[in-house]
Design an enzyme around this catalytic site. Structure first.
Site, PDB file in Angstrom:
ATOM      1  N   ASP A  47      -6.838  -4.615  -2.264  1.00 26.11           N
ATOM      2  CA  ASP A  47      -5.426  -4.899  -1.995  1.00 26.11           C
ATOM      3  C   ASP A  47      -4.554  -4.809  -3.245  1.00 26.11           C
ATOM      4  O   ASP A  47      -3.433  -4.302  -3.204  1.00 26.11           O
ATOM      5  CB  ASP A  47      -5.266  -6.293  -1.386  1.00 26.11           C
ATOM      6  CG  ASP A  47      -5.741  -6.368   0.052  1.00 26.11           C
ATOM      7  OD1 ASP A  47      -5.967  -5.307   0.658  1.00 26.11           O
ATOM      8  OD2 ASP A  47      -5.872  -7.497   0.571  1.00 26.11           O
ATOM      9  N   ASP A  98       0.899   0.806  -0.300  1.00 27.56           N
ATOM     10  CA  ASP A  98       0.101   1.543   0.679  1.00 27.56           C
ATOM     11  C   ASP A  98       0.842   2.796   1.137  1.00 27.56           C
ATOM     12  O   ASP A  98       0.260   3.881   1.241  1.00 27.56           O
ATOM     13  CB  ASP A  98      -0.197   0.633   1.880  1.00 27.56           C
ATOM     14  CG  ASP A  98      -0.882   1.369   3.014  1.00 27.56           C
ATOM     15  OD1 ASP A  98      -2.046   1.761   2.865  1.00 27.56           O
ATOM     16  OD2 ASP A  98      -0.238   1.576   4.062  1.00 27.56           O
ATOM     17  N   GLU A 138       1.838  -4.913  -1.597  1.00 21.99           N
ATOM     18  CA  GLU A 138       0.717  -4.133  -1.061  1.00 21.99           C
ATOM     19  C   GLU A 138       1.202  -3.213   0.058  1.00 21.99           C
ATOM     20  O   GLU A 138       0.809  -2.040   0.139  1.00 21.99           O
ATOM     21  CB  GLU A 138      -0.356  -5.083  -0.526  1.00 21.99           C
ATOM     22  CG  GLU A 138      -1.543  -4.373   0.113  1.00 21.99           C
ATOM     23  CD  GLU A 138      -2.334  -5.279   1.032  1.00 21.99           C
ATOM     24  OE1 GLU A 138      -3.185  -4.759   1.764  1.00 21.99           O
ATOM     25  OE2 GLU A 138      -2.090  -6.502   1.024  1.00 21.99           O
ATOM     26  N   GLU A 187      -3.155  -1.351  -4.339  1.00 19.77           N
ATOM     27  CA  GLU A 187      -1.945  -0.912  -3.646  1.00 19.77           C
ATOM     28  C   GLU A 187      -0.734  -1.742  -4.087  1.00 19.77           C
ATOM     29  O   GLU A 187       0.365  -1.203  -4.236  1.00 19.77           O
ATOM     30  CB  GLU A 187      -2.147  -1.034  -2.142  1.00 19.77           C
ATOM     31  CG  GLU A 187      -3.153  -0.031  -1.598  1.00 19.77           C
ATOM     32  CD  GLU A 187      -3.309  -0.101  -0.102  1.00 19.77           C
ATOM     33  OE1 GLU A 187      -3.443   0.964   0.528  1.00 19.77           O
ATOM     34  OE2 GLU A 187      -3.311  -1.219   0.451  1.00 19.77           O
TER      35      GLU A 187
END
Length: 220
Positions: free
Chosen positions: A111, A43, A39, A114
């Site tokens: 979450d 991101d 994640e 990502e």
């Protein structure tokens, strides 16, 4: 994995994508790695791709690009992308989290979008990760889709502050089993009821109540 077939992703490292869809609750129960590291990586990739898109597709000023990017990488937006892709259907959750409705819990579902980007980046490189983002997120930017990520409470707050009126939210009812409760929220302005919202989370119920108030022309 069903999601890999659905998205036509060919890989020799399916375990990487399984990790991207493994919540900490499941990881702790089975001694596995969760999606948290992926994640973090995803991101960064998402922010870069979104930033590049906004920079090359318009003459936005820096502040405008920052605001637009924030709209399209916020939790509500990521949740929308993830649900639309069906990523949550292959989400691996611990027993408790599964029973409490984790497959549709906004923070978790956001979450894994990502994390999935992070998995694609590691498995197939930046270009493939960028293509994935262009297929799943950029269409919302191109269509100016703000509706699903609009912060109605902030908008209502600004409106009320202008006239120096009081604003109060309250949950007036909750029903259903612990893992699937339904909440009813109301918003009052100067102690007068202006809006009502019903949802499976208190936060979303309050947002819907604010939206209801705005639709009823609070300015009048």
């Amino acid at each position: 994995m069903e999601i890999l077939n659905k998205l036509d992703i060919k890989t020799s490292n399916e375990k990487l994508y399984q990790t991207a869809l493994t919540h900490t609750s499941y990881a702790n129960e089975h001694g596995l790695e969760s999606y948290e590291r992926l994640e973090y990586l995803g991101d960064a990739v998402l922010e870069l791709v979104m930033s590049e898109y906004l920079y090359t597709n318009g003459n936005y000023k820096e502040g405008e690009m920052t605001k637009l990017r924030a709209h399209y990488v916020c939790e509500d937006a990521l949740y929308e992308y993830s649900i639309n892709l069906g990523l949550n259907e292959d989400l691996r959750l611990g027993n408790g989290e599964l029973q409490s409705g984790g497959k549709y819990r906004k923070a978790i579902v956001a979450d894994i979008y990502e994390a999935f980007i992070g998995a694609i980046f590691l498995d197939q490189g930046f270009i493939k990760a960028k293509e994935f983002i262009y297929e799943s997120a950029i269409p919302y930017v191109e269509n100016n889709s703000f509706e699903f990520i609009k912060d109605y409470k902030s908008e209502l707050q600004e409106l009320v502050q202008t006239d120096k009126r009081s604003l109060e939210y309250s949950i007036i009812n909750e029903e259903g089993p612990a893992h699937n409760k339904t909440f009813t929220a109301v918003v009052k302005i100067d102690n007068i009821l202006y809006g009502t919202g019903i949802s499976h989370s208190k936060k979303d119920a309050e947002q819907l109540a604010a939206k209801d108030a705005l639709l009823k022309s609070v300015k009048n």
